[in-house]
Design an enzyme around this catalytic site. Structure first.
Site, PDB file in Angstrom:
ATOM      1  NE  ARG A  61      37.209  19.007  24.634  1.00  0.00           N
ATOM      2  CZ  ARG A  61      38.377  19.581  24.430  1.00  0.00           C
ATOM      3  NH1 ARG A  61      38.852  20.473  25.286  1.00  0.00           N
ATOM      4  NH2 ARG A  61      39.121  19.261  23.396  1.00  0.00           N
ATOM      5  CE  LYS A  65      34.363  41.833  41.040  1.00  0.00           C
ATOM      6  NZ  LYS A  65      34.948  43.068  40.498  1.00  0.00           N
ATOM      7  CE  LYS A  79      31.823  44.000  47.771  1.00  0.00           C
ATOM      8  NZ  LYS A  79      33.251  44.193  47.495  1.00  0.00           N
ATOM      9  CD  GLU A 137      34.081  48.024  48.306  1.00  0.00           C
ATOM     10  OE1 GLU A 137      34.294  46.921  47.801  1.00  0.00           O
ATOM     11  OE2 GLU A 137      33.014  48.661  48.162  1.00  0.00           O
ATOM     12  CG  ASP A 149      36.264  49.900  45.315  1.00  0.00           C
ATOM     13  OD1 ASP A 149      36.799  49.046  44.580  1.00  0.00           O
ATOM     14  OD2 ASP A 149      35.124  50.363  45.093  1.00  0.00           O
TER      15      ASP A 149
END
Length: 285
Positions: free
Chosen positions: A103, A138, A170, A200, A221
């Site tokens: 598994r 992510k 960012k 960004e 962005d």
């Protein structure tokens, strides 16, 4: 013989998966499992790019079977297979190890193959335009190495493996430090001689501001295709432009604009549709 570097690279990760499976609670059960050899068939039951075989193999090696090795499986890694071909990869394992590792090994293989397959669909669309497909951070906690690896197998590129591979400025940095100029200056003060800075940017005016600061890498962005084209007209030859923000397979054609260097897609790691792979085995009589 498997590459010892592969074994060492993934051993700690695989060990954590077996800790989660908690086999140590029932030593009687483990001791009772027969060690008879079984014929194993890894069945590829979808259209897919197969990825994750180094992890698949190392699961069984971790459990103590040194006869299985990646050299045998290597020719299949990264290859595209069709569902109708009904491909089966045959090998042998002791029953106890096949049952115990099945598994975890399949979970890793299916997850990696899902990401590689999905990434490859983006890559096929973008490669003709000379645009690279990048992943993001992510990723699933504990699975970053597997997921980043699968992106590469699928033909994509890794944006960064960790936060300090690239100084990424960012919106939260800008808000905290008081503006884009102050945020860029903070990261420049880190004195990362070989560490590039990417900013960004959220509109054309901000692009102009960052360009004037001498920044060489910018991520647009959530820009519209129309605004991207306006920015591309201003792009110097030594500046790279990355586009990001909710781009999906269904919308990517609108963003395949000449002059873009890369498109980053978080969905290739967190939203890849699953692929069907199974492992069957039978006793050798």
């Amino acid at each position: 013989m498997s590459n010892p570097l592969i074994s060492n690279a993934v051993r700690a990760t695989i060990e954590s998966y077996f800790v989660e499976d908690d086999l140590s609670r029932n030593l009687y059960y483990i001791n009772a499992l027969p060690n008879d050899m079984v014929k194993c068939k890894l069945k590829l039951k979808d259209n897919l790019v197969l990825a994750g075989l180094p992890y698949f193999v190392e699961v069984f090696r971790f459990l103590g079977d040194d006869s299985i090795n990646y050299d045998f499986f290597k020719k299949y890694e990264g290859q595209s297979f069709k569902k109708d071909d009904k491909v089966e990869i045959e090998f042998e394992l002791p029953f106890s190890i096949a049952l115990t590792g099945e598994r975890i090994a399949l979970n890793l293989l299916q997850h990696a193959s899902s990401i590689a397959t999905y990434t490859n669909k983006y890559v096929k669309k973008a490669s003709d335009k000379g645009i690279a497909i990048l992943d993001t951070r992510k990723t699933t906690p504990g699975h970053r190495s597997l997921e980043k690896y699968a992106v590469r197998v699928g033909g994509g590129y890794n944006h960064r493996l960790g936060q300090t591979d690239l100084w990424m400025v960012k919106d939260n940095h800008k808000n905290f430090f008081g503006g884009v100029k102050e945020a860029v200056e903070f990261f420049r003060s880190m004195k990362g001689f070989y560490t590039p800075i990417e900013v960004e940017v959220h509109d054309i005016n901000e692009f102009d501001q960052v360009l004037a600061m001498g920044v060489k890498h910018m991520m647009l962005d959530n820009f519209s295709p129309e605004d991207i084209r306006k920015v591309i007209k201003k792009k110097p030859t030594d500046v790279t432009i990355e586009v990001s923000g909710g781009i999906r397979l269904s919308t990517i054609d609108d963003y395949l604009i000449k002059g873009i260097d890369a498109i980053s897609v978080g969905a290739i790691t967190y939203g890849a549709p699953p692929v069907d792979i199974s492992l069957k085995y039978s006793k050798e009589w």
